[in-house]
Enzyme design. Structure first.
Site, mmCIF file in Angstrom:
data_model
loop_
_atom_site.group_PDB
_atom_site.id
_atom_site.type_symbol
_atom_site.label_atom_id
_atom_site.label_comp_id
_atom_site.label_asym_id
_atom_site.label_seq_id
_atom_site.Cartn_x
_atom_site.Cartn_y
_atom_site.Cartn_z
ATOM 1 C CG ASN A 96 -2.082 0.974 1.042
ATOM 2 O OD1 ASN A 96 -2.611 1.136 -0.064
ATOM 3 N ND2 ASN A 96 -2.444 1.667 2.115
ATOM 4 C CB SER B 13 -6.912 2.275 15.494
ATOM 5 O OG SER B 13 -8.042 2.970 15.028
ATOM 6 C CE1 TYR C 83 -6.917 -1.098 10.994
ATOM 7 C CE2 TYR C 83 -8.490 0.376 12.037
ATOM 8 C CZ TYR C 83 -7.195 0.085 11.653
ATOM 9 O OH TYR C 83 -6.191 0.971 11.943
ATOM 10 C CE LYS D 209 -4.060 -1.398 13.422
ATOM 11 N NZ LYS D 209 -2.600 -1.442 13.195
ATOM 12 N NE ARG E 13 -17.844 6.114 6.509
ATOM 13 C CZ ARG E 13 -16.627 6.669 6.438
ATOM 14 N NH1 ARG E 13 -15.987 6.702 5.277
ATOM 15 N NH2 ARG E 13 -16.068 7.195 7.510
HETATM 16 P P1 NAD Z 1 -0.339 2.888 5.112
HETATM 17 O O1 NAD Z 1 -1.109 1.851 4.402
HETATM 18 O O2 NAD Z 1 0.016 4.129 4.393
HETATM 19 O O3 NAD Z 1 1.006 2.251 5.678
HETATM 20 C C1 NAD Z 1 1.108 0.891 6.026
HETATM 21 C C2 NAD Z 1 2.389 0.346 5.414
HETATM 22 O O4 NAD Z 1 2.493 -1.052 5.744
HETATM 23 C C3 NAD Z 1 2.416 0.445 3.885
HETATM 24 O O5 NAD Z 1 3.670 0.948 3.467
HETATM 25 C C4 NAD Z 1 2.215 -0.992 3.435
HETATM 26 O O6 NAD Z 1 2.841 -1.271 2.195
HETATM 27 C C5 NAD Z 1 2.845 -1.759 4.578
HETATM 28 N N1 NAD Z 1 2.317 -3.129 4.695
HETATM 29 C C6 NAD Z 1 1.039 -3.539 4.628
HETATM 30 N N2 NAD Z 1 0.971 -4.870 4.771
HETATM 31 C C7 NAD Z 1 2.238 -5.312 4.932
HETATM 32 C C8 NAD Z 1 2.823 -6.591 5.103
HETATM 33 N N3 NAD Z 1 2.076 -7.706 5.124
HETATM 34 N N4 NAD Z 1 4.165 -6.684 5.261
HETATM 35 C C9 NAD Z 1 4.937 -5.565 5.218
HETATM 36 N N5 NAD Z 1 4.440 -4.338 5.037
HETATM 37 C C10 NAD Z 1 3.112 -4.203 4.899
HETATM 38 O O7 NAD Z 1 -1.146 3.216 6.456
HETATM 39 P P2 NAD Z 1 -0.898 4.345 7.557
HETATM 40 O O8 NAD Z 1 -2.044 5.280 7.497
HETATM 41 O O9 NAD Z 1 0.479 4.881 7.471
HETATM 42 O O10 NAD Z 1 -1.081 3.481 8.865
HETATM 43 C C11 NAD Z 1 0.024 2.915 9.551
HETATM 44 C C12 NAD Z 1 -0.482 2.112 10.721
HETATM 45 O O11 NAD Z 1 -1.270 2.942 11.567
HETATM 46 C C13 NAD Z 1 -1.378 0.939 10.330
HETATM 47 O O12 NAD Z 1 -1.097 -0.151 11.181
HETATM 48 C C14 NAD Z 1 -2.774 1.458 10.592
HETATM 49 O O13 NAD Z 1 -3.680 0.432 10.889
HETATM 50 C C15 NAD Z 1 -2.535 2.360 11.797
HETATM 51 N N6 NAD Z 1 -3.539 3.417 11.929
HETATM 52 C C16 NAD Z 1 -3.790 4.253 10.879
HETATM 53 C C17 NAD Z 1 -4.745 5.254 10.996
HETATM 54 C C18 NAD Z 1 -5.081 6.153 9.835
HETATM 55 O O14 NAD Z 1 -6.161 6.742 9.841
HETATM 56 N N7 NAD Z 1 -4.214 6.344 8.851
HETATM 57 C C19 NAD Z 1 -5.441 5.401 12.200
HETATM 58 C C20 NAD Z 1 -5.163 4.542 13.260
HETATM 59 C C21 NAD Z 1 -4.204 3.551 13.101
HETATM 60 C C1 WQD Z 2 -14.391 11.276 9.165
HETATM 61 C C2 WQD Z 2 -15.785 11.929 9.197
HETATM 62 C C3 WQD Z 2 -17.483 10.557 8.200
HETATM 63 C C4 WQD Z 2 -15.812 10.682 4.143
HETATM 64 C C5 WQD Z 2 -11.474 6.022 9.876
HETATM 65 C C6 WQD Z 2 -11.384 4.642 10.472
HETATM 66 C C7 WQD Z 2 -10.538 4.688 11.700
HETATM 67 C C8 WQD Z 2 -9.181 5.333 11.441
HETATM 68 C C9 WQD Z 2 -9.300 6.613 10.696
HETATM 69 C C10 WQD Z 2 -7.505 3.645 11.066
HETATM 70 C C11 WQD Z 2 -16.899 10.958 9.559
HETATM 71 C C12 WQD Z 2 -17.279 11.809 7.393
HETATM 72 C C13 WQD Z 2 -16.042 10.848 5.486
HETATM 73 C C14 WQD Z 2 -16.677 11.316 3.195
HETATM 74 C C15 WQD Z 2 -17.930 12.227 5.043
HETATM 75 N N1 WQD Z 2 -8.352 4.513 10.620
HETATM 76 N N2 WQD Z 2 -17.093 11.596 5.942
HETATM 77 N N3 WQD Z 2 -17.708 12.070 3.698
HETATM 78 O O1 WQD Z 2 -14.388 7.092 9.882
HETATM 79 O O2 WQD Z 2 -13.514 8.716 11.620
HETATM 80 O O3 WQD Z 2 -12.069 6.891 10.829
HETATM 81 O O4 WQD Z 2 -10.150 6.478 9.575
HETATM 82 O O5 WQD Z 2 -7.348 3.232 12.182
HETATM 83 O O6 WQD Z 2 -10.382 3.373 12.128
HETATM 84 O O7 WQD Z 2 -12.690 4.222 10.816
HETATM 85 O O8 WQD Z 2 -12.533 8.758 9.305
HETATM 86 O O9 WQD Z 2 -12.078 10.270 7.442
HETATM 87 O O10 WQD Z 2 -13.501 8.228 7.021
HETATM 88 O O11 WQD Z 2 -14.439 10.102 8.345
HETATM 89 O O12 WQD Z 2 -18.876 12.894 5.443
HETATM 90 O O13 WQD Z 2 -16.530 11.185 1.979
HETATM 91 O O14 WQD Z 2 -16.091 12.372 7.856
HETATM 92 O O15 WQD Z 2 -18.835 10.202 8.267
HETATM 93 O O16 WQD Z 2 -17.852 11.686 10.291
HETATM 94 P P1 WQD Z 2 -13.266 7.854 10.434
HETATM 95 P P2 WQD Z 2 -13.082 9.307 7.934
#
Ligand code: NAD
Ligand code: WQD
Length: 354
Positions: free
Chosen positions: A43, A132, A156, A160, A299
């Site tokens: 990704n 998360s 998901y 976590k 959603r």
């Molecule tokens: P991202 O997808 O940009 O980064 C994840 C990275 O992990 C990517 O570079 C991907 O290639 C790599 N990856 C995926 N599967 C793999 C595997 N099997 N082996 C090796 N590498 C692998 O996502 P991000 O937004 O940078 O998120 C990073 C971490 O934070 C994730 O664990 C995600 O669940 C967590 N997280 C993200 C958010 C968010 O909203 N972005 C929120 C809470 C938690």
């Molecule tokens: C934010 C707000 C939507 C899109 C998700 C995952 C969470 C974490 C972060 C990894 C909400 C609204 C969104 C759109 C909208 N990821 N919305 N129109 O749902 O809070 O969190 O990402 O851990 O686990 O669930 O983030 O950015 O999708 O939404 O109105 O096209 O925007 O309803 O209120 P969310 P989001």
């Protein structure tokens, strides 16, 4: 540090090519740490790591491997002997996790077992994990603190929660390895250089990357998912945190983990919520672009309100979220304007392999 002595570490960053990982690698390199990334690029693109090195003016090591397959990275850990491991690698789409739960449990849970095991074997003393806010119940009272009940609403979130439990149990058995579980709220924004940012594949599922593509004309309007929530303007309220602040929280966690033993669990957010409509207003004001909206149904699975109680991280570290909504929008828009196709530059994963 205050006495002028910089304590640098050898750090392995899994998922370091991704959105949050790449920003964290920049900060680690800038602070003088030696960094090695493990990623399978499923990704992300190697190009992000090229840019990380350009920005920081230092190199890092890159190892292509898969956290699901210990054989693909065991030697790398043995040779690299990290003192600290930051484990970002994982899958993060809630919707996908409902459709393909096996993939989510294999990568996020088994992957975490594998990485933790490798960290123990390599003699690491610090481990920081990307958890998360999704581990909390969708019905949790806000602001939610770290002692709240864990009752995720989707696979998901369960993956976590399970990974947190795996790490807590491994820590109990391996007291030399201290851990931090960081529960991120909503990471947004981009690097202020405009060269690093979030590069979702296909149609973005999250608010901010979608809004940026409405602003640049890719999509005609932002769909607002529900305007009848029990919030001040009826739209969903979230705790958005700038990705550079979030990156800094990992450095704060490394410091705190190094000075303690056991498991630290920290919410990472700003501690305040803002609504979808407030974010639209900020985006329009900061960028001067118009964001047409279309009000649609809620959603499935979304909660009305989510924001963090952040007193724990404040008590245990000097970290504060210092970047506000305007900077989140400004940096996101700069990234989007400078990289309309994200990292796609003709450098393919295949080319990188050879
Ligand atoms: P991202 O997808 O940009 O980064 C994840 C990275 O992990 C990517 O570079 C991907 O290639 C790599 N990856 C995926 N599967 C793999 C595997 N099997 N082996 C090796 N590498 C692998 O996502 P991000 O937004 O940078 O998120 C990073 C971490 O934070 C994730 O664990 C995600 O669940 C967590 N997280 C993200 C958010 C968010 O909203 N972005 C929120 C809470 C938690
Ligand atoms: C934010 C707000 C939507 C899109 C998700 C995952 C969470 C974490 C972060 C990894 C909400 C609204 C969104 C759109 C909208 N990821 N919305 N129109 O749902 O809070 O969190 O990402 O851990 O686990 O669930 O983030 O950015 O999708 O939404 O109105 O096209 O925007 O309803 O209120 P969310 P989001």
């Amino acid at each position: 540090t205050e006495c002028g002595y910089l304590e640098t570490m050898r750090v392995i960053v899994t998922g370091g090519a991704g959105y949050i990982g790449s920003h964290t690698c920049v900060r680690l390199l800038e602070e003088g740490h030696d960094v090695a990334v493990l990623d399978n690029f499923e990704n992300s693109q190697p190009e992000s790591l090229q840019r990380v090195q350009d920005i920081a003016g230092r190199d890092l090591s890159i190892h292509r491997g898969d956290v699901r397959d210990t054989g693909s990275f065991a030697d790398f850990f043995d040779v690299w002997r990290p003192e600290a491991v930051i484990h970002f690698a994982g899958l993060k789409s809630v919707g996908e996790s409902v459709a393909e739960p096996e993939r989510y449990y294999t990568t996020n849970v088994q992957g975490t077992v594998n990485v933790a095991q490798a960290a123990v074997k390599a003699g690491a003393s610090s481990f920081v994990f990307s958890s998360s806010a999704t581990v909390y119940s969708p019905e949790a009272q806000m602001p939610v603190d770290e002692t709240a009940e864990l009752r995720p609403g989707n696979p998901y979130g369960w993956s976590k929660r399970m990974a947190e439990q795996v790490l807590t149990d491994i820590q109990a058995a391996q007291p030399q390895l201290s851990m931090a579980l960081l529960r991120y709220f909503n990471p947004v924004g981009a690097h202020p250089s405009g060269r690093l940012g979030e590069d979702p594949r296909g149609v973005p599922a999250n608010l901010m990357p979608y809004m940026a593509r409405v602003a640049d004309g890719t999509y005609p309007a932002l769909k607002v998912f529900g305007d009848d929530y029990p919030t001040p303007d009826g739209t969903g309220v979230r705790d958005y945190v700038h990705v550079v602040d979030l990156a800094d929280a990992h450095l704060a966690a490394l410091d705190a983990v190094g000075a303690s033993s056991g498991v630290l669990t920290w919410n990472v957010g700003r501690g305040t919520g803002i609504s979808v409509l407030e974010m639209v207003e900020a985006f329009e004001r900061v960028t001067g672009r118009e964001i047409p909206i279309e009000r649609v149904d809620r959603r499935a699975g979304d909660s009305a309100t989510s924001f963090a109680e952040v007193s724990e991280i404040s008590r245990r570290s000097p970290w504060r979220a210092i970047r506000g909504v305007d900077e989140m929008v400004r940096d996101l828009w700069q990234w989007q304007s400078m990289n309309p196709q994200g990292y796609a530059t003709g450098i393919t994963n295949e080319a990188f392999k050879s």
